[in-house]
Design an enzyme around this catalytic site. Structure first.
Site, PDB file in Angstrom:
ATOM      1  CG  HIS A   1      -3.206  -3.309   4.389  1.00  0.00           C
ATOM      2  ND1 HIS A   1      -2.056  -2.811   4.939  1.00  0.00           N
ATOM      3  CD2 HIS A   1      -3.685  -2.330   3.586  1.00  0.00           C
ATOM      4  CE1 HIS A   1      -1.848  -1.580   4.503  1.00  0.00           C
ATOM      5  NE2 HIS A   1      -2.823  -1.259   3.682  1.00  0.00           N
TER       6      HIS A   1
ATOM      7  NE  ARG B   1      -9.242   5.943   2.690  1.00  0.00           N
ATOM      8  CZ  ARG B   1      -7.990   6.386   2.536  1.00  0.00           C
ATOM      9  NH1 ARG B   1      -7.771   7.625   2.134  1.00  0.00           N
ATOM     10  NH2 ARG B   1      -6.977   5.598   2.787  1.00  0.00           N
TER      11      ARG B   1
ATOM     12  CB  CYS C   1      -1.004  -0.047   1.141  1.00  0.00           C
ATOM     13  SG  CYS C   1      -2.460   0.975   0.830  1.00  0.00           S
TER      14      CYS C   1
END
Ligand code: GLN
Length: 343
Positions: free
Chosen positions: A297, A233, A199
Protein backbone atom coordinates in the site's frame (compact mmCIF):
# COMPACT_ATOMS: atom_id res chain seq x y z
CA UNK A 1 -22.02 -1.94 14.91
CA UNK A 2 -18.98 -3.13 13.14
CA UNK A 3 -19.16 -6.04 10.80
CA UNK A 4 -15.51 -6.04 9.90
CA UNK A 5 -12.72 -8.33 11.04
CA UNK A 6 -9.89 -6.85 13.07
CA UNK A 7 -7.53 -6.56 10.21
CA UNK A 8 -6.15 -3.91 7.94
CA UNK A 9 -6.86 -0.93 10.14
CA UNK A 10 -9.88 1.25 9.67
CA UNK A 11 -10.27 0.17 6.09
CA UNK A 12 -11.08 3.61 4.91
CA UNK A 13 -9.50 5.95 2.46
CA UNK A 14 -9.61 9.65 3.01
CA UNK A 15 -11.74 11.28 0.39
CA UNK A 16 -9.35 12.50 -2.22
CA UNK A 17 -10.29 15.03 -4.79
CA UNK A 18 -9.14 14.60 -8.30
CA UNK A 19 -5.82 16.35 -8.88
CA UNK A 20 -5.46 19.05 -11.40
CA UNK A 21 -3.40 17.84 -14.28
CA UNK A 22 -1.11 19.62 -16.59
CA UNK A 23 -2.47 20.05 -20.06
CA UNK A 24 -1.77 17.07 -22.26
CA UNK A 25 1.36 17.45 -24.32
CA UNK A 26 0.51 18.46 -27.86
CA UNK A 27 3.57 16.54 -29.00
CA UNK A 28 2.32 13.26 -27.53
CA UNK A 29 1.45 10.50 -29.91
CA UNK A 30 -2.01 10.18 -28.40
CA UNK A 31 -4.91 12.48 -29.02
CA UNK A 32 -6.64 12.82 -25.68
CA UNK A 33 -10.37 13.31 -25.82
CA UNK A 34 -11.87 16.27 -24.03
CA UNK A 35 -12.25 15.54 -20.34
CA UNK A 36 -15.70 14.57 -19.34
CA UNK A 37 -16.89 16.40 -16.31
CA UNK A 38 -13.96 18.76 -15.83
CA UNK A 39 -12.49 18.76 -12.35
CA UNK A 40 -15.30 17.32 -10.31
CA UNK A 41 -14.33 14.49 -7.94
CA UNK A 42 -13.89 11.07 -9.43
CA UNK A 43 -17.19 9.27 -9.28
CA UNK A 44 -18.64 6.33 -11.05
CA UNK A 45 -18.43 7.31 -14.62
CA UNK A 46 -19.53 5.38 -17.61
CA UNK A 47 -17.81 7.05 -20.48
CA UNK A 48 -18.87 7.63 -23.98
CA UNK A 49 -17.18 5.22 -26.34
CA UNK A 50 -14.83 7.22 -28.48
CA UNK A 51 -12.18 4.64 -29.17
CA UNK A 52 -11.18 4.04 -32.69
CA UNK A 53 -10.09 0.63 -31.53
CA UNK A 54 -11.01 -2.72 -32.93
CA UNK A 55 -14.50 -3.84 -33.77
CA UNK A 56 -16.47 -4.81 -30.74
CA UNK A 57 -15.68 -1.68 -28.79
CA UNK A 58 -18.48 0.40 -30.16
CA UNK A 59 -21.50 -1.68 -30.80
CA UNK A 60 -23.47 -4.63 -29.62
CA UNK A 61 -26.23 -5.46 -27.26
CA UNK A 62 -26.01 -4.05 -23.75
CA UNK A 63 -26.00 -5.91 -20.52
CA UNK A 64 -23.82 -8.91 -21.10
CA UNK A 65 -23.15 -9.12 -17.38
CA UNK A 66 -25.79 -10.17 -14.97
CA UNK A 67 -24.45 -9.28 -11.56
CA UNK A 68 -26.85 -10.39 -8.87
CA UNK A 69 -28.47 -7.40 -7.29
CA UNK A 70 -26.64 -4.97 -9.51
CA UNK A 71 -28.19 -1.69 -10.44
CA UNK A 72 -28.93 -1.82 -14.14
CA UNK A 73 -26.69 0.58 -16.00
CA UNK A 74 -27.06 1.86 -19.50
CA UNK A 75 -23.43 0.94 -19.90
CA UNK A 76 -21.89 1.12 -23.33
CA UNK A 77 -18.85 -0.66 -21.96
CA UNK A 78 -21.02 -3.69 -21.57
CA UNK A 79 -21.84 -3.66 -25.24
CA UNK A 80 -20.59 -6.45 -27.40
CA UNK A 81 -20.94 -10.13 -27.67
CA UNK A 82 -20.93 -12.25 -24.58
CA UNK A 83 -17.32 -13.32 -24.19
CA UNK A 84 -16.39 -16.92 -24.50
CA UNK A 85 -16.16 -18.46 -21.05
CA UNK A 86 -12.57 -18.10 -19.93
CA UNK A 87 -10.47 -21.18 -19.61
CA UNK A 88 -8.30 -20.56 -16.60
CA UNK A 89 -5.85 -23.33 -17.37
CA UNK A 90 -5.41 -22.16 -20.93
CA UNK A 91 -5.08 -18.50 -20.19
CA UNK A 92 -2.49 -19.15 -17.53
CA UNK A 93 -0.49 -21.42 -19.77
CA UNK A 94 -0.52 -18.82 -22.53
CA UNK A 95 0.40 -16.03 -20.18
CA UNK A 96 4.14 -16.28 -19.85
CA UNK A 97 5.72 -14.32 -17.04
CA UNK A 98 7.17 -11.06 -18.17
CA UNK A 99 6.01 -7.85 -19.74
CA UNK A 100 3.60 -8.66 -22.47
CA UNK A 101 4.22 -5.66 -24.66
CA UNK A 102 1.54 -3.63 -26.24
CA UNK A 103 -2.12 -4.00 -25.47
CA UNK A 104 -4.27 -5.43 -28.20
CA UNK A 105 -5.84 -2.01 -28.59
CA UNK A 106 -3.27 0.17 -30.32
CA UNK A 107 -3.25 3.88 -29.74
CA UNK A 108 -6.39 4.29 -27.74
CA UNK A 109 -7.56 7.87 -27.50
CA UNK A 110 -8.19 7.38 -23.79
CA UNK A 111 -7.23 4.66 -21.36
CA UNK A 112 -10.07 3.26 -19.37
CA UNK A 113 -8.86 2.70 -15.84
CA UNK A 114 -11.41 0.75 -13.84
CA UNK A 115 -11.23 0.87 -10.06
CA UNK A 116 -13.01 -2.17 -8.75
CA UNK A 117 -15.08 -1.93 -5.62
CA UNK A 118 -13.72 1.14 -3.83
CA UNK A 119 -16.59 0.59 -1.38
CA UNK A 120 -15.07 -2.72 -0.28
CA UNK A 121 -11.42 -2.61 -1.24
CA UNK A 122 -9.64 0.62 -0.44
CA UNK A 123 -7.35 0.68 2.54
CA UNK A 124 -4.34 2.92 3.07
CA UNK A 125 -4.89 5.33 0.24
CA UNK A 126 -5.30 2.83 -2.59
CA UNK A 127 -7.22 5.53 -4.50
CA UNK A 128 -3.81 7.10 -5.02
CA UNK A 129 -3.03 4.34 -7.51
CA UNK A 130 -5.83 5.56 -9.77
CA UNK A 131 -4.79 9.18 -9.34
CA UNK A 132 -1.17 8.35 -10.13
CA UNK A 133 -1.93 6.38 -13.27
CA UNK A 134 -4.18 9.14 -14.47
CA UNK A 135 -1.61 11.82 -13.79
CA UNK A 136 1.32 10.02 -15.37
CA UNK A 137 -0.70 9.15 -18.45
CA UNK A 138 -2.03 12.67 -18.92
CA UNK A 139 1.41 14.20 -18.56
CA UNK A 140 2.32 12.16 -21.62
CA UNK A 141 -0.72 13.41 -23.50
CA UNK A 142 -2.72 10.22 -22.95
CA UNK A 143 -6.32 10.77 -21.96
CA UNK A 144 -7.77 8.68 -19.14
CA UNK A 145 -11.34 7.72 -18.36
CA UNK A 146 -11.41 6.77 -14.67
CA UNK A 147 -14.29 4.42 -13.92
CA UNK A 148 -15.25 3.49 -10.38
CA UNK A 149 -17.33 0.38 -9.99
CA UNK A 150 -18.93 -0.25 -6.65
CA UNK A 151 -19.83 -3.72 -5.49
CA UNK A 152 -23.48 -3.35 -6.52
CA UNK A 153 -22.49 -2.66 -10.12
CA UNK A 154 -21.28 -4.95 -12.86
CA UNK A 155 -17.62 -4.73 -13.80
CA UNK A 156 -17.29 -3.48 -17.37
CA UNK A 157 -15.36 -5.81 -19.61
CA UNK A 158 -13.75 -3.29 -21.93
CA UNK A 159 -11.38 -1.48 -19.59
CA UNK A 160 -7.66 -1.22 -20.22
CA UNK A 161 -6.38 -1.28 -16.64
CA UNK A 162 -8.22 -2.71 -13.62
CA UNK A 163 -7.25 -1.73 -10.08
CA UNK A 164 -8.09 -3.65 -6.93
CA UNK A 165 -7.13 -2.34 -3.51
CA UNK A 166 -6.70 -3.81 -0.07
CA UNK A 167 -9.48 -4.68 2.29
CA UNK A 168 -10.46 -6.23 5.56
CA UNK A 169 -11.29 -9.90 5.71
CA UNK A 170 -15.06 -9.87 5.26
CA UNK A 171 -15.17 -7.24 2.51
CA UNK A 172 -12.46 -9.24 0.78
CA UNK A 173 -14.56 -12.41 0.86
CA UNK A 174 -17.60 -10.48 -0.37
CA UNK A 175 -15.61 -8.89 -3.18
CA UNK A 176 -14.27 -12.25 -4.31
CA UNK A 177 -17.74 -13.74 -4.29
CA UNK A 178 -19.21 -10.90 -6.35
CA UNK A 179 -16.39 -10.80 -8.83
CA UNK A 180 -16.62 -14.54 -9.37
CA UNK A 181 -20.37 -14.35 -9.88
CA UNK A 182 -20.21 -11.34 -12.19
CA UNK A 183 -17.44 -12.52 -14.46
CA UNK A 184 -16.58 -9.05 -15.80
CA UNK A 185 -13.01 -8.95 -14.54
CA UNK A 186 -12.32 -12.46 -15.75
CA UNK A 187 -13.68 -11.58 -19.18
CA UNK A 188 -11.52 -8.44 -19.27
CA UNK A 189 -8.43 -10.49 -18.41
CA UNK A 190 -9.20 -12.98 -21.12
CA UNK A 191 -9.10 -10.13 -23.63
CA UNK A 192 -5.74 -8.94 -22.35
CA UNK A 193 -6.52 -6.18 -19.86
CA UNK A 194 -3.92 -5.09 -17.31
CA UNK A 195 -4.68 -5.84 -13.66
CA UNK A 196 -2.94 -4.20 -10.71
CA UNK A 197 -4.05 -5.71 -7.42
CA UNK A 198 -3.03 -4.76 -3.90
CA UNK A 199 -3.08 -6.94 -0.79
CA UNK A 200 -6.66 -8.24 -0.42
CA UNK A 201 -7.07 -7.61 -4.16
CA UNK A 202 -3.84 -9.49 -4.80
CA UNK A 203 -4.95 -12.45 -2.73
CA UNK A 204 -8.37 -12.69 -4.32
CA UNK A 205 -7.10 -12.84 -7.90
CA UNK A 206 -5.27 -16.03 -6.90
CA UNK A 207 -6.78 -19.48 -6.62
CA UNK A 208 -7.51 -19.41 -2.88
CA UNK A 209 -7.04 -17.19 0.17
CA UNK A 210 -7.70 -17.33 3.88
CA UNK A 211 -11.06 -15.98 5.03
CA UNK A 212 -11.88 -14.23 8.31
CA UNK A 213 -11.41 -17.44 10.32
CA UNK A 214 -8.63 -18.72 8.13
CA UNK A 215 -10.99 -20.88 6.11
CA UNK A 216 -10.06 -21.31 2.44
CA UNK A 217 -12.01 -19.03 0.14
CA UNK A 218 -12.01 -19.53 -3.59
CA UNK A 219 -10.42 -16.73 -5.59
CA UNK A 220 -10.67 -15.80 -9.26
CA UNK A 221 -7.65 -17.84 -10.43
CA UNK A 222 -6.43 -15.04 -12.65
CA UNK A 223 -2.88 -15.26 -11.27
CA UNK A 224 -1.10 -18.43 -10.22
CA UNK A 225 -0.80 -17.71 -6.53
CA UNK A 226 -2.44 -19.21 -3.46
CA UNK A 227 -2.71 -17.57 -0.09
CA UNK A 228 -3.53 -18.63 3.45
CA UNK A 229 -3.27 -16.98 6.83
CA UNK A 230 0.08 -16.69 8.54
CA UNK A 231 0.78 -16.84 12.25
CA UNK A 232 1.08 -13.10 12.67
CA UNK A 233 0.36 -9.94 10.76
CA UNK A 234 3.00 -8.31 8.62
CA UNK A 235 2.67 -4.63 9.51
CA UNK A 236 4.92 -1.71 8.65
CA UNK A 237 7.22 -0.42 5.98
CA UNK A 238 8.37 -2.80 3.26
CA UNK A 239 11.22 -2.49 0.79
CA UNK A 240 11.84 -4.97 -2.01
CA UNK A 241 14.17 -5.35 -4.99
CA UNK A 242 12.19 -5.90 -8.16
CA UNK A 243 12.77 -8.81 -10.55
CA UNK A 244 15.49 -7.43 -12.85
CA UNK A 245 13.45 -8.57 -15.86
CA UNK A 246 11.07 -5.71 -15.15
CA UNK A 247 13.79 -3.05 -15.05
CA UNK A 248 12.34 -0.82 -12.34
CA UNK A 249 13.65 0.61 -9.09
CA UNK A 250 13.19 -1.08 -5.75
CA UNK A 251 9.76 -0.89 -4.22
CA UNK A 252 8.83 1.04 -1.12
CA UNK A 253 5.48 0.63 0.55
CA UNK A 254 3.43 -0.04 3.66
CA UNK A 255 1.97 -3.43 4.43
CA UNK A 256 -0.64 -4.74 6.86
CA UNK A 257 -1.82 -8.25 6.22
CA UNK A 258 -2.10 -11.66 7.79
CA UNK A 259 -2.12 -13.48 4.50
CA UNK A 260 0.91 -15.37 3.24
CA UNK A 261 1.21 -16.20 -0.42
CA UNK A 262 2.87 -18.90 -2.49
CA UNK A 263 3.68 -18.08 -6.10
CA UNK A 264 3.02 -20.98 -8.46
CA UNK A 265 4.89 -21.91 -11.64
CA UNK A 266 2.53 -19.86 -13.81
CA UNK A 267 3.71 -16.59 -12.25
CA UNK A 268 6.92 -15.02 -10.98
CA UNK A 269 7.61 -13.23 -7.73
CA UNK A 270 7.55 -9.50 -8.33
CA UNK A 271 10.39 -8.71 -5.95
CA UNK A 272 12.75 -9.90 -3.21
CA UNK A 273 12.03 -8.47 0.22
CA UNK A 274 14.86 -6.58 1.91
CA UNK A 275 12.67 -5.20 4.70
CA UNK A 276 9.26 -6.42 5.78
CA UNK A 277 7.14 -9.49 5.08
CA UNK A 278 5.66 -9.51 1.57
CA UNK A 279 4.57 -12.99 0.53
CA UNK A 280 6.07 -14.36 3.76
CA UNK A 281 8.94 -16.33 2.23
CA UNK A 282 11.36 -13.59 1.23
CA UNK A 283 9.53 -12.70 -1.94
CA UNK A 284 6.98 -9.99 -2.55
CA UNK A 285 4.04 -9.90 -4.95
CA UNK A 286 3.74 -11.76 -8.22
CA UNK A 287 3.18 -11.13 -11.89
CA UNK A 288 2.39 -12.97 -15.08
CA UNK A 289 1.76 -11.31 -18.40
CA UNK A 290 -0.20 -8.15 -17.68
CA UNK A 291 -1.40 -9.17 -14.25
CA UNK A 292 0.54 -7.89 -11.28
CA UNK A 293 -0.18 -8.14 -7.58
CA UNK A 294 1.59 -6.80 -4.52
CA UNK A 295 1.20 -6.45 -0.78
CA UNK A 296 2.28 -2.81 -1.00
CA UNK A 297 0.00 0.00 0.00
CA UNK A 298 1.19 3.46 0.61
CA UNK A 299 -0.24 3.82 -2.08
CA UNK A 300 2.07 1.68 -4.15
CA UNK A 301 2.00 3.58 -7.43
CA UNK A 302 2.53 6.94 -5.74
CA UNK A 303 5.60 5.65 -3.95
CA UNK A 304 6.79 3.68 -6.96
CA UNK A 305 6.30 5.65 -10.16
CA UNK A 306 8.36 3.10 -12.09
CA UNK A 307 5.67 0.55 -11.30
CA UNK A 308 2.97 2.94 -12.49
CA UNK A 309 4.84 3.49 -15.74
CA UNK A 310 5.33 -0.25 -16.18
CA UNK A 311 1.56 -0.76 -16.11
CA UNK A 312 1.05 2.11 -18.54
CA UNK A 313 3.60 0.73 -20.98
CA UNK A 314 1.78 -2.59 -20.98
CA UNK A 315 -1.18 -0.73 -22.41
CA UNK A 316 0.34 2.15 -24.32
CA UNK A 317 3.82 1.00 -25.32
CA UNK A 318 7.05 2.85 -24.59
CA UNK A 319 6.59 6.13 -22.78
CA UNK A 320 8.89 9.13 -22.62
CA UNK A 321 10.29 10.03 -19.20
CA UNK A 322 8.56 12.89 -17.43
CA UNK A 323 10.34 16.22 -17.08
CA UNK A 324 12.27 16.61 -13.82
CA UNK A 325 9.90 19.31 -12.64
CA UNK A 326 7.00 16.84 -12.73
CA UNK A 327 8.90 14.23 -10.71
CA UNK A 328 10.04 16.43 -7.83
CA UNK A 329 7.34 15.41 -5.32
CA UNK A 330 7.58 11.77 -6.25
CA UNK A 331 11.34 11.73 -5.77
CA UNK A 332 11.04 13.52 -2.46
CA UNK A 333 8.43 11.07 -1.20
CA UNK A 334 10.55 8.08 -2.21
CA UNK A 335 13.66 9.57 -0.64
CA UNK A 336 11.83 10.27 2.61
CA UNK A 337 10.26 6.83 2.87
CA UNK A 338 13.48 5.01 2.04
CA UNK A 339 15.49 7.20 4.46
CA UNK A 340 12.95 6.48 7.21
CA UNK A 341 13.68 2.77 7.08
CA UNK A 342 17.41 2.83 6.41
CA UNK A 343 18.21 4.72 9.62
N1 GLN B 1 -7.44 -9.19 4.82
C1 GLN B 1 -6.18 -9.51 4.18
C2 GLN B 1 -5.12 -9.96 5.14
O1 GLN B 1 -5.11 -9.57 6.28
C3 GLN B 1 -5.72 -8.34 3.37
C4 GLN B 1 -5.41 -7.09 4.19
C5 GLN B 1 -5.18 -5.88 3.38
O2 GLN B 1 -5.66 -5.77 2.25
N2 GLN B 1 -4.51 -4.90 3.93
O3 GLN B 1 -4.24 -10.69 4.75
Amino acid sequence: MTVLGDDAGSGDTPAAGRPRHAAPSPSGSYVPPPMQGGDEPVTTRIPRIDYDGPAGYQSGSPGSLAEPGARPLADPLLAGAEPAPPSFGESRAERQPGPAGRHAVDRPSALRVVWIYPDLLSTYGDRGNLIMLERRARLRGIGVEPIEVNSDQPVPQQGDIYLLGGGEDLPQVLAARRLRAGGGLTAAVSRGAVVFAVCAGYQLIGSVFGGAQGEPVEGLSLLDISSGRGDRRGVGEIVAEVDPALGIDRLTGFENHQGVTVVGPGARPLARVTLGTGNGNGTEGAYAGRILGTYLHGPALVRNPGLADLLLTWVAGTLPPLPDAQEAWTRQLRAERLAAVSA
